[in-house]
Design a protein around this motif. Structure first.
Motif, PDB file in Angstrom:
ATOM      1  N   ASN A 146      49.798  33.888  33.977  1.00  0.00           N
ATOM      2  CA  ASN A 146      50.063  34.015  34.803  1.00  0.00           C
ATOM      3  C   ASN A 146      48.544  34.189  34.913  1.00  0.00           C
ATOM      4  O   ASN A 146      48.097  34.337  34.436  1.00  0.00           O
ATOM      5  CB  ASN A 146      50.840  35.695  34.498  1.00  0.00           C
ATOM      6  N   CYS A 147      48.227  34.257  36.840  1.00  0.00           N
ATOM      7  CA  CYS A 147      46.680  34.827  37.298  1.00  0.00           C
ATOM      8  C   CYS A 147      46.876  35.615  36.722  1.00  0.00           C
ATOM      9  O   CYS A 147      46.952  37.119  37.107  1.00  0.00           O
ATOM     10  CB  CYS A 147      46.625  34.246  38.544  1.00  0.00           C
TER      11      CYS A 147
ATOM     12  N   CYS B 146      42.700  33.189  40.036  1.00  0.00           N
ATOM     13  CA  CYS B 146      42.735  31.963  39.050  1.00  0.00           C
ATOM     14  C   CYS B 146      42.143  31.089  38.482  1.00  0.00           C
ATOM     15  O   CYS B 146      42.160  30.273  38.110  1.00  0.00           O
ATOM     16  CB  CYS B 146      44.553  30.905  40.043  1.00  0.00           C
TER      17      CYS B 146
ATOM     18  N   SER C  91      54.082  31.987  28.669  1.00  0.00           N
ATOM     19  CA  SER C  91      54.465  32.039  30.500  1.00  0.00           C
ATOM     20  C   SER C  91      52.921  32.192  30.703  1.00  0.00           C
ATOM     21  O   SER C  91      52.270  32.987  29.740  1.00  0.00           O
ATOM     22  CB  SER C  91      54.371  33.903  30.406  1.00  0.00           C
TER      23      SER C  91
END
Length: 140
Positions: free
Chosen positions: A91-92, A97, A89
């Motif tokens: 994620n930012c 980002c 996974s």
């Protein structure tokens, strides 16, 4: 006192086999289980490192696809049967980002018991890496 029978005679072979079964077999099983857990820990750490390296130098959807492939290869190298699509996974970590957190998670089955349906995914290993994502060319 009984004649013809040695009072010091015993059942040493039976006792030896009994104690071997009681002590050695569980110890060997524990060592094998710990080795599998250690291998899975190494696999998820390697997968997180490989995926984060890809994301540092490559951008876009292709980078995510290549990071999943790299994570899948790192997991399979250590014999961890985990789907890279669900194990990885990304994620930012900030609003723009520019930084992301890469997380790899995989479950470890207990040896022998998993084949009969008990002990599947008992231990879950995970590793996280923070990575600065590759910037677009031409931007500074």
């Amino acid at each position: 006192m009984l004649r013809g029978r040695d009072p010091e005679a015993g059942n040493a072979p039976v006792e030896f086999i009994g104690w071997t079964v009681v002590l050695v077999v569980p110890l060997v099983y524990l060592l094998i289980a710990l080795a599998q857990v250690q291998g899975a820990a190494f696999a998820v750490a390697s997968a997180a490192d490989a995926a984060s390296r890809i994301l540092e130098v490559e951008q876009g959807d292709a980078a995510v696809a290549h990071a999943r492939v790299a994570a899948g290869l790192a997991l399979s190298d250590q014999g961890v049967a985990a789907d890279a699509a669900s194990a990885l996974s990304i994620n930012c970590a900030d609003a723009a980002c520019t930084t992301a957190v890469v997380r790899v998670e995989a479950a470890v089955d207990l040896p022998v018991l998993a084949s009969v349906g008990v002990g599947r995914g008992v231990v879950v290993m995970d590793a996280e890496r923070s990575v600065t994502l590759a910037a677009e060319e031409g931007s500074s």
